[in-house]
Write an enzyme that holds these catalytic residues in place. Structure first.
Site, PDB file in Angstrom:
ATOM      1  N   LYS A  23     178.708 -49.411  58.544  1.00  0.00           N
ATOM      2  CA  LYS A  23     178.604 -50.173  59.664  1.00  0.00           C
ATOM      3  C   LYS A  23     177.195 -50.163  60.322  1.00  0.00           C
ATOM      4  O   LYS A  23     176.533 -51.134  60.865  1.00  0.00           O
ATOM      5  CB  LYS A  23     179.336 -49.316  60.570  1.00  0.00           C
ATOM      6  CG  LYS A  23     179.363 -49.606  62.194  1.00  0.00           C
ATOM      7  CD  LYS A  23     180.437 -49.102  62.840  1.00  0.00           C
ATOM      8  CE  LYS A  23     180.490 -47.657  63.297  1.00  0.00           C
ATOM      9  NZ  LYS A  23     179.599 -47.151  64.327  1.00  0.00           N
ATOM     10  N   SER A  24     176.546 -48.823  60.187  1.00  0.00           N
ATOM     11  CA  SER A  24     174.897 -48.994  60.485  1.00  0.00           C
ATOM     12  C   SER A  24     174.317 -50.119  59.666  1.00  0.00           C
ATOM     13  O   SER A  24     173.482 -50.681  60.516  1.00  0.00           O
ATOM     14  CB  SER A  24     174.388 -47.595  59.867  1.00  0.00           C
ATOM     15  OG  SER A  24     174.761 -46.532  60.706  1.00  0.00           O
ATOM     16  N   ARG A  28     172.357 -53.463  61.397  1.00  0.00           N
ATOM     17  CA  ARG A  28     170.613 -53.830  61.037  1.00  0.00           C
ATOM     18  C   ARG A  28     170.364 -54.972  60.383  1.00  0.00           C
ATOM     19  O   ARG A  28     169.544 -55.741  60.626  1.00  0.00           O
ATOM     20  CB  ARG A  28     170.185 -52.505  60.227  1.00  0.00           C
ATOM     21  CG  ARG A  28     170.058 -51.322  61.122  1.00  0.00           C
ATOM     22  CD  ARG A  28     169.859 -50.052  60.277  1.00  0.00           C
ATOM     23  NE  ARG A  28     169.551 -48.936  61.100  1.00  0.00           N
ATOM     24  CZ  ARG A  28     170.617 -48.135  61.972  1.00  0.00           C
ATOM     25  NH1 ARG A  28     171.957 -48.771  61.852  1.00  0.00           N
ATOM     26  NH2 ARG A  28     170.126 -47.186  62.474  1.00  0.00           N
ATOM     27  N   GLY A 112     177.175 -47.805  70.507  1.00  0.00           N
ATOM     28  CA  GLY A 112     175.726 -47.406  70.797  1.00  0.00           C
ATOM     29  C   GLY A 112     174.705 -48.071  69.875  1.00  0.00           C
ATOM     30  O   GLY A 112     173.872 -48.222  70.593  1.00  0.00           O
ATOM     31  N   SER A 185     167.914 -38.963  66.194  1.00  0.00           N
ATOM     32  CA  SER A 185     168.605 -40.020  66.659  1.00  0.00           C
ATOM     33  C   SER A 185     168.083 -41.267  65.904  1.00  0.00           C
ATOM     34  O   SER A 185     167.043 -41.623  66.365  1.00  0.00           O
ATOM     35  CB  SER A 185     168.686 -40.191  67.936  1.00  0.00           C
ATOM     36  OG  SER A 185     169.517 -41.341  68.281  1.00  0.00           O
ATOM     37  N   GLN A 187     169.483 -43.895  66.148  1.00  0.00           N
ATOM     38  CA  GLN A 187     169.629 -45.242  67.055  1.00  0.00           C
ATOM     39  C   GLN A 187     168.241 -45.058  68.040  1.00  0.00           C
ATOM     40  O   GLN A 187     167.641 -46.306  68.230  1.00  0.00           O
ATOM     41  CB  GLN A 187     170.681 -45.190  68.227  1.00  0.00           C
ATOM     42  CG  GLN A 187     171.951 -44.924  67.188  1.00  0.00           C
ATOM     43  CD  GLN A 187     173.216 -45.180  68.174  1.00  0.00           C
ATOM     44  OE1 GLN A 187     173.329 -44.877  69.259  1.00  0.00           O
ATOM     45  NE2 GLN A 187     174.408 -45.234  67.486  1.00  0.00           N
ATOM     46  N   ASP A 339     178.524 -37.980  61.921  1.00  0.00           N
ATOM     47  CA  ASP A 339     179.820 -38.876  62.132  1.00  0.00           C
ATOM     48  C   ASP A 339     180.964 -38.330  61.467  1.00  0.00           C
ATOM     49  O   ASP A 339     182.142 -38.593  61.634  1.00  0.00           O
ATOM     50  CB  ASP A 339     179.427 -40.223  61.737  1.00  0.00           C
ATOM     51  CG  ASP A 339     178.570 -40.975  62.547  1.00  0.00           C
ATOM     52  OD1 ASP A 339     178.314 -40.395  63.758  1.00  0.00           O
ATOM     53  OD2 ASP A 339     178.156 -42.057  62.360  1.00  0.00           O
ATOM     54  N   LYS A 366     179.299 -38.855  71.958  1.00  0.00           N
ATOM     55  CA  LYS A 366     179.715 -39.763  71.079  1.00  0.00           C
ATOM     56  C   LYS A 366     180.626 -40.825  71.689  1.00  0.00           C
ATOM     57  O   LYS A 366     180.800 -40.888  73.000  1.00  0.00           O
ATOM     58  CB  LYS A 366     179.988 -39.268  69.817  1.00  0.00           C
ATOM     59  CG  LYS A 366     178.905 -38.633  69.119  1.00  0.00           C
ATOM     60  CD  LYS A 366     177.729 -39.712  68.437  1.00  0.00           C
ATOM     61  CE  LYS A 366     176.624 -38.907  67.698  1.00  0.00           C
ATOM     62  NZ  LYS A 366     175.756 -39.578  67.542  1.00  0.00           N
ATOM     63  N   ARG A 370     183.562 -35.253  71.051  1.00  0.00           N
ATOM     64  CA  ARG A 370     184.287 -35.186  69.907  1.00  0.00           C
ATOM     65  C   ARG A 370     184.394 -33.500  69.813  1.00  0.00           C
ATOM     66  O   ARG A 370     185.421 -33.135  69.221  1.00  0.00           O
ATOM     67  CB  ARG A 370     183.467 -35.684  68.733  1.00  0.00           C
ATOM     68  CG  ARG A 370     183.505 -37.123  68.744  1.00  0.00           C
ATOM     69  CD  ARG A 370     182.988 -37.798  67.433  1.00  0.00           C
ATOM     70  NE  ARG A 370     183.299 -39.237  67.474  1.00  0.00           N
ATOM     71  CZ  ARG A 370     182.331 -40.091  66.717  1.00  0.00           C
ATOM     72  NH1 ARG A 370     181.683 -39.596  66.059  1.00  0.00           N
ATOM     73  NH2 ARG A 370     182.963 -41.450  66.816  1.00  0.00           N
TER      74      ARG A 370
END
Ligand code: S3P
Length: 452
Positions: A23-24, A28, A112, A185, A187, A339, A366, A370
């Site tokens: 996913k990341s 990108r 996010g 982070s 992000q 994660d 998150k 969580r």
């Protein structure tokens, strides 16, 4: 798909799978290809809600993206591995200054990564844009990107004194800063690296701990001036119109370690299991769970280790293991398994002894809280859990029993408890399972294929 599922104990998991693409890296790939000059090809793009949201955002920003979906839909591939539907993208990048003002608000959904990375790009683009998201994303902290972007000279404001979505941005020329991040982070780091491409001079970002480095790797491969030095990253601005451009890419996205993690733990917990998980990204900034599971006594083999588009990839072989031991997780362990916290909690409930996880307050902000979601679900299933502000402790060797579990709209909570159900007595009912489509459409088909 009905929004709930009932699951029972499994005898074994057996087979070969290719989990969905990362996913990341999928996010990108779209973003960087869109601001590169020319045609990029992205093979094995993740066709799940989060990255599709990023694709739609860039279409609104004037980028032509062609998508060819594979014909197979969550079926066995030629080599009889269970896999998911991916797609190939052709992205017609318009260069670092080529985006156009969107005609409407951009809805980042649950993601996010979309909103935080995109903010960095939009802060340097000379037009007006507004970003929003779903109810979960609207409660997640945005000051962590807004404050440093303002330091770079961005005109950016947001709801509730610049804390939450929606965010409004009027982009402009930015100035380079030297920024020390209060929390690890990827992000935030990536947001500032992207803004740094639009800044005069060299932007330096220092992290307290190493977070995932996919942006650094991809930007380097596209010819950006990036230097990494321990916990520091330096990014040189590309310059105004007519200046330097990013080169387009031709990349293949590996399978997502964070999706593989559910089946790694499932195979370890369910006796007589034997699962080969293929083509998985094993970037060391992502695989903290492997180290932790090994320290708990698990035997996990990495085979056929290779490089795919600048990322390390391997096949992961796991067998049912008895006698996992409890573990003590501290803040230093968290970024590389951020994660994997939900599925690690499930492994802890079946390990021998008391597992403690501290320094994990980030998990409260998150897609759901969580820490709370795992504590309450595990208690419902009969485990003894103590909750702290920054983590929890879980008494192992729990005799888990079926219960009604809430996903809180969080994909990883739904998947973690689906694995817990495989080692619980009776029937476990999970509400809100459509959330798995955020990162792993086809999760339940893959689970069924492995357990049948
Ligand atoms: C991500 C970074 C992490 C992670 C998220 C994806 C990314 O978030 O939890 O699922 O793609 O950069 P933080 O940067 O908030 O830790």
């Amino acid at each position: 798909m009905s929004d709930r599922i009932e699951l029972k104990k499994a005898k074994k998991l057996k087979g070969r799978i290719i989990p969905p693409p990362d996913k990341s890296i999928s996010h990108r790939a779209i973003m960087l290809a869109a601001i590169a000059k020319g045609k990029s090809i992205v093979k094995d793009f993740l066709t799940a809600e989060d990255p599709i949201g990023t694709m739609n955002a860039f279409r609104k920003l004037g980028i032509k993206i062609e998508e060819v979906r594979s014909q197979k839909s969550e079926v066995r591939s030629k080599n009889s591995e269970l896999s998911t539907q991916n797609s190939k993208l052709v992205i017609h990048g318009k260069g670092i200054h080529g985006l156009k003002e969107p005609e409407d608000i951009i809805d980042c959904g649950n993601s996010g990564t979309t909103v935080r990375l995109l903010s960095g790009i939009l802060a340097g683009n000379p037009f007006f844009s507004v970003l929003t998201g779903d109810n979960s994303l609207k409660q997640r902290p945005m000051a962590r990107v807004i404050n440093p972007l303002k330091e770079m000279g961005a005109e950016i404001s947001a709801r509730d004194s610049d804390k939450y979505l929606p965010i409004a941005i009027k982009g402009r020329k930015l100035k380079a800063i030297d920024y020390t991040m209060p929390v690890a982070s990827a992000q935030v780091k990536s947001c500032l690296m992207l803004a740094g491409l639009y800044a005069d001079g060299i932007t330096t970002i220092t992290e307290p701990q190493k977070s995932r480095d996919h942006t650094e790797r991809m930007l380097k491969s596209m010819g950006a001036d990036i230097e990494t030095d321990g916990l520091k990253v330096r990014v040189k601005g590309l310059g105004g119109p007519g200046g330097k451009e990013l080169n387009p890419v031709d990349i293949t996205v590996p399978a997502d370690f964070s999706s593989a993690a559910f089946f790694i733990v499932a195979a370890l917990l369910v006796e007589s299991s034997d699962v080969m998980i293929k083509n998985v990204g094993i970037n060391p900034t992502r695989t903290g769970l492997l180290d932790v599971l090994r320290s708990m006594g698990a035997e996990i083999r990495l085979l056929n280790t290779r490089d795919v588009s600048g990322e390390p990839v391997a096949d992961i072989h796991c067998k049912g293991a008895s006698g996992l031991r409890a573990v003590n997780i501290t803040q230093e362990n968290i970024p590389a398994l951020i994660d994997e916290f939900p599925i690690l909690c499930i492994a802890a409930a079946k390990a021998d002894g008391i597992t403690t996880i501290r320094g994990a307050e980030e998990l409260r902000v998150k897609e759901s809280d969580r820490i709370k979601a795992m504590a309450s679900g595990l208690r419902k299933m009969g485990a003894e859990v103590e909750e702290f502000r920054d983590g929890l402790s879980i008494k192992g060797n729990a005799r888990l029993k079926g219960a009604v579990i809430e996903s809180y709209g969080d994909h990883r909570i739904a998947m973690a408890f689906s694995i817990a159900a495989l080692v619980a007595g009776g029937t476990t009912k999970i509400n809100g399972i459509s959330a798995v489509n955020i990162s792993f459409p086809g999760f339940y088909k893959m689970l069924k294929g492995l357990t049948k």
